[in-house]
Design an enzyme around this catalytic site. Structure first.
Site, PDB file in Angstrom:
ATOM      1  N   GLU A  99       0.819  -1.221   0.000  1.00 31.59           N
ATOM      2  CA  GLU A  99       0.000   0.000   0.000  1.00 31.59           C
ATOM      3  C   GLU A  99       0.845   1.259   0.000  1.00 31.59           C
ATOM      4  OE1 GLU A  99      -2.573  -0.114   3.377  1.00 31.59           O
ATOM      5  OE2 GLU A  99      -3.539  -1.978   2.730  1.00 31.59           O
ATOM      6  N   VAL A 100       1.894   1.258   0.790  1.00 27.65           N
ATOM      7  CA  VAL A 100       2.720   2.454   0.928  1.00 27.65           C
ATOM      8  C   VAL A 100       4.031   2.227   0.170  1.00 27.65           C
ATOM      9  CG1 VAL A 100       3.897   3.993   2.526  1.00 27.65           C
ATOM     10  CG2 VAL A 100       1.687   3.000   3.168  1.00 27.65           C
ATOM     11  N   HIS A 104       9.300  -0.887   3.898  1.00 27.86           N
ATOM     12  CA  HIS A 104       9.094  -1.046   5.338  1.00 27.86           C
ATOM     13  C   HIS A 104       8.937  -2.518   5.653  1.00 27.86           C
ATOM     14  CE1 HIS A 104       5.206  -0.481   3.353  1.00 27.86           C
ATOM     15  NE2 HIS A 104       4.682  -1.304   4.258  1.00 27.86           N
TER      16      HIS A 104
HETATM   17  P1  AMP Z   1       1.838  -2.354   3.182  1.00 26.50           P
HETATM   18  O1  AMP Z   1       0.601  -2.998   2.624  1.00 26.50           O
HETATM   19  O2  AMP Z   1       2.913  -3.353   3.491  1.00 26.50           O
HETATM   20  O3  AMP Z   1       2.327  -1.218   2.297  1.00 26.50           O
HETATM   21  O4  AMP Z   1       1.413  -1.752   4.580  1.00 26.50           O
HETATM   22  C1  AMP Z   1       1.266  -0.385   4.846  1.00 26.50           C
HETATM   23  C2  AMP Z   1       0.928  -0.237   6.301  1.00 26.50           C
HETATM   24  O5  AMP Z   1       1.068   1.116   6.673  1.00 26.50           O
HETATM   25  C3  AMP Z   1      -0.504  -0.662   6.677  1.00 26.50           C
HETATM   26  O6  AMP Z   1      -0.451  -1.691   7.657  1.00 26.50           O
HETATM   27  C4  AMP Z   1      -1.120   0.636   7.229  1.00 26.50           C
HETATM   28  O7  AMP Z   1      -2.004   0.407   8.303  1.00 26.50           O
HETATM   29  C5  AMP Z   1       0.119   1.420   7.650  1.00 26.50           C
HETATM   30  N1  AMP Z   1      -0.044   2.864   7.680  1.00 26.50           N
HETATM   31  C6  AMP Z   1      -0.572   3.662   6.725  1.00 26.50           C
HETATM   32  N2  AMP Z   1      -0.519   4.946   7.101  1.00 26.50           N
HETATM   33  C7  AMP Z   1       0.058   4.967   8.322  1.00 26.50           C
HETATM   34  C8  AMP Z   1       0.392   6.000   9.249  1.00 26.50           C
HETATM   35  N3  AMP Z   1       0.136   7.293   8.992  1.00 26.50           N
HETATM   36  N4  AMP Z   1       0.990   5.664  10.412  1.00 26.50           N
HETATM   37  C9  AMP Z   1       1.245   4.359  10.694  1.00 26.50           C
HETATM   38  N5  AMP Z   1       0.964   3.343   9.864  1.00 26.50           N
HETATM   39  C10 AMP Z   1       0.375   3.641   8.694  1.00 26.50           C
END
Ligand code: AMP
Length: 122
Positions: A99-100, A104
C-alpha cells in the site's frame, strides 16, 4: 517505479505528519502501525528513498542495510517479543498488496500468528 516523495512514510520522515515512534537510529525509524493487525504491530522504515525491498536490496549502501536490519532486531528486543516470537514481513508490489510505496518491514507479535500465509488459490 520512481520514488514518490508524497507517500505517507516520506511525510512522517520529514515530520509533516505525526507517528507513534518507538525507535530511531541513523538509518531507520520504527513506529506503531495506525491500523494494527495483531496486538503488537510495528513498522520499521529506512530513512532513505526506497520504494520496496527490491530497490533497497539493490541500491542501499551496506551501512543503510546494516543500520536498517539492526533496527529491526533492536525494535523486536525493545518490544519484548523475542521470547514468545514474532513475524517480520515486507510487501513488494501488486500481488503482495503493498500500500505504501516506501520500503518497510512489519513486525507482528503478541498472539499466535499461525503458520506462514494462507494461500487462496489452492
Ligand atoms: P503495506 O501494505 O505493506 O504497504 O502496509 C502499509 C501499512 O502502513 C498498513 O499496515 C497501514 O495500516 C500502515 N499505515 C498507513 N498509514 C500509516 C500512518 N500514517 N501511520 C502508521 N501506519 C500507517
Amino acid at each position: 517505479m520512481a520514488y514518490d516523495d508524497n507517500n505517507v512514510f516520506a511525510k512522517i520522515l520529514r515530520g509533516e505528519i505525526p507517528c507513534d515512534k518507538v525507535y530511531e537510529n541513523e538509518h531507520a525509524i520504527a513506529f506503531k502501525d495506525i491500523n494494527p493487525q495483531t496486538p503488537v504491530h510495528v513498522l520499521v522504515v529506512p530513512k532513505g528513498r526506497y520504494v520496496s525491498s527490491d530497490d533497497f536490496a539493490a541500491d542501499a549502501s551496506d551501512a543503510e542495510i546494516a543500520g536498517f536490519f539492526r533496527a529491526v532486531g533492536t525494535v523486536a528486543r525493545q518490544l519484548g517479543v523475542v521470547a514468545d516470537g514474532y513475524r517480520i514481513l515486507a510487501n513488494h508490489g501488486r500481488d503482495a498488496h503493498q500500500e505504501v510505496p516506501h520500503f518497510h518491514v512489519h513486525i507482528f507479535a503478541g498472539q499466535n500468528l499461525g503458520r506462514m500465509i494462507k494461500p487462496i488459490d489452492k
